[in-house]
Motif scaffolding. Structure first.
Motif, PDB file in Angstrom:
ATOM      1  N   ILE A   6       0.842  -1.205   0.000  1.00 31.03           N
ATOM      2  CA  ILE A   6       0.000   0.000   0.000  1.00 31.03           C
ATOM      3  C   ILE A   6       0.875   1.253   0.000  1.00 31.03           C
ATOM      4  O   ILE A   6       0.586   2.225  -0.696  1.00 31.03           O
ATOM      5  N   ALA A  10       0.861   4.027  -2.915  1.00 31.59           N
ATOM      6  CA  ALA A  10       0.647   5.446  -2.638  1.00 31.59           C
ATOM      7  C   ALA A  10       1.720   6.284  -3.313  1.00 31.59           C
ATOM      8  O   ALA A  10       1.442   7.337  -3.888  1.00 31.59           O
ATOM      9  N   THR A  13       1.041   6.287  -7.212  1.00 25.99           N
ATOM     10  CA  THR A  13      -0.134   7.039  -7.671  1.00 25.99           C
ATOM     11  C   THR A  13      -0.106   8.489  -7.234  1.00 25.99           C
ATOM     12  O   THR A  13      -0.872   9.301  -7.756  1.00 25.99           O
ATOM     13  N   LYS A  15      -1.047   9.436  -4.325  1.00 27.83           N
ATOM     14  CA  LYS A  15      -2.121   9.551  -3.334  1.00 27.83           C
ATOM     15  C   LYS A  15      -1.572   9.185  -1.961  1.00 27.83           C
ATOM     16  O   LYS A  15      -0.513   8.573  -1.833  1.00 27.83           O
ATOM     17  N   ARG A  17      -1.650   7.207   1.721  1.00 31.17           N
ATOM     18  CA  ARG A  17      -2.034   5.865   2.176  1.00 31.17           C
ATOM     19  C   ARG A  17      -3.432   5.872   2.738  1.00 31.17           C
ATOM     20  O   ARG A  17      -4.186   4.917   2.567  1.00 31.17           O
ATOM     21  N   LEU A  20      -5.875   5.521  -0.062  1.00 32.44           N
ATOM     22  CA  LEU A  20      -5.919   4.146  -0.553  1.00 32.44           C
ATOM     23  C   LEU A  20      -6.673   3.239   0.412  1.00 32.44           C
ATOM     24  O   LEU A  20      -7.473   2.403  -0.006  1.00 32.44           O
ATOM     25  N   LEU A  29     -11.221  -0.223  -4.588  1.00 30.77           N
ATOM     26  CA  LEU A  29      -9.890  -0.735  -4.891  1.00 30.77           C
ATOM     27  C   LEU A  29      -9.757  -2.085  -4.209  1.00 30.77           C
ATOM     28  O   LEU A  29     -10.021  -2.219  -3.010  1.00 30.77           O
ATOM     29  N   THR A  31      -7.685  -5.636  -3.069  1.00 30.64           N
ATOM     30  CA  THR A  31      -6.354  -6.042  -2.616  1.00 30.64           C
ATOM     31  C   THR A  31      -6.255  -7.554  -2.673  1.00 30.64           C
ATOM     32  O   THR A  31      -7.249  -8.257  -2.846  1.00 30.64           O
ATOM     33  N   LEU A  46      -4.339  -0.631  -9.817  1.00 30.73           N
ATOM     34  CA  LEU A  46      -4.041   0.797  -9.691  1.00 30.73           C
ATOM     35  C   LEU A  46      -4.315   1.525 -11.003  1.00 30.73           C
ATOM     36  O   LEU A  46      -4.866   2.635 -11.001  1.00 30.73           O
TER      37      LEU A  46
END
Length: 133
Positions: A6, A10, A13, A15, A17, A20, A29, A31, A46
């Protein structure tokens, strides 16, 4: 495809955490389980959610730290070290004064104990009530 943690997702992307984790919780999203049941995200997932990932994946050893920045200037650190050294010296002086005070109290106590031993009155021989006659 490749799976990333993760934190790495992050970074890829751009972004946080927290974002996410929020997307994972809402189901936007998905996992998969990684080593020791840690949450891993597939790179294709992603791309599906965020579109084209602009940065390329560069594998770095986990123990390598990248992007370190010095947040405190050296002069501030030097001032802190100087003030801490002064405080240590002051505390050493206080401890030394306390130790000398303790030594003087021990000597005083020793003198008082010595005086008690020699200052006991000696009663005359005989019965104790004869002392009052």
């Amino acid at each position: 495809m490749a799976k990333v943690s993760i934190s790495e997702a992050a970074r890829l992307t751009g972004k946080s955490r927290t974002t996410l984790h929020r997307l994972i919780k809402t189901g936007e999203l998905s996992t998969c389980a990684g080593v020791r049941n840690s949450k891993m995200i597939d790179i294709s997932e992603l791309i599906r959610v965020f579109g084209d990932i602009s940065s390329t994946t560069v594998e770095q050893p986990e123990e390598q730290v990248s992007g370190q920045r010095v947040t405190v200037s050296y002069t501030a650190n030097e001032q802190l070290v100087h003030s801490l050294k002064q405080e240590v010296e002051h505390l050493r002086t206080l401890v030394s004064a306390q130790e000398s005070h303790i030594d003087s109290l021990k000597q005083s106590l020793h003198l008082l104990e010595h005086k008690k031993e020699t200052a006991l009155p000696v009663l005359p021989a005989g019965k104790w009530w004869q002392f009052w006659k």
